[in-house]
Design an enzyme around this catalytic site. Sequence first.
Site, PDB file in Angstrom:
ATOM      1  CG  HIS A  38      -0.654  -4.593   5.075  1.00  0.00           C
ATOM      2  ND1 HIS A  38      -1.125  -3.242   5.369  1.00  0.00           N
ATOM      3  CD2 HIS A  38      -1.587  -5.326   4.649  1.00  0.00           C
ATOM      4  CE1 HIS A  38      -2.624  -3.352   5.305  1.00  0.00           C
ATOM      5  NE2 HIS A  38      -2.875  -4.510   5.091  1.00  0.00           N
ATOM      6  CG  HIS A  62      -0.149  -0.048   2.535  1.00  0.00           C
ATOM      7  ND1 HIS A  62       0.397   1.386   2.928  1.00  0.00           N
ATOM      8  CD2 HIS A  62       0.143  -1.048   3.399  1.00  0.00           C
ATOM      9  CE1 HIS A  62       1.047   1.065   4.231  1.00  0.00           C
ATOM     10  NE2 HIS A  62       0.971  -0.418   4.277  1.00  0.00           N
TER      11      HIS A  62
END
Length: 204
Positions: free
Chosen positions: A150, A9
């Site tokens: 992540h 992200h």
Amino acid sequence: MMRLYIVRHGETQWNAESRAQGSMNVQLTENGINQARSLANRIQHYPIDVIYSSDLDRAYETAKIIGKKINLEVNILNELREMSFGKWEGLTMAEIQQKYRDHYIVWRSTPHQAKIPDGEKLLDVQTRSLKAVRQLLKRHKDQNILIVSHGVTIKSMILGLMDIELSNFYKIKQDNACLNIIEFREYGPVIVTLNDTAHLENIA
């Protein structure tokens, strides 16, 4: 040839402040949104068939920006969420070192053996994320899959896919909005691109 595109992200405020985010929901910064847009502009040139994202907002928002660019809906998959850092979440790295010195030393030296107070173990993160990815590979055979996740989760996932010991966790880097590409050939998975951020070079 089947390809797996794995994306971290964009930047959040806690990334900028070096705070442990884990399972906390932290929004993208303006810079993080711009990173996601630049990544989307690059990804539009790749043949993506389906998008999956962690349920945490920073990943989901990044995935939606990409999905809008390539006209694909984003599927949420909770197993792609970040490692829970328990009592460390919200603390800066300096605060963690001060308050949880012994645990931090283990996390930095032998992360696969770390037991963060009230947090997940790295092996558990790898196990859940790998199981999810392998199910996706079966479900979308001969398709190209984009995953938005992540840093910790992605690193443990890549090590697992490549049959590399989890003790090598710190030998892989994952910057915000980076791109990783893994090809699945007859003889197994091959890393084509790792932590590629060339698309971010023109972002201030």
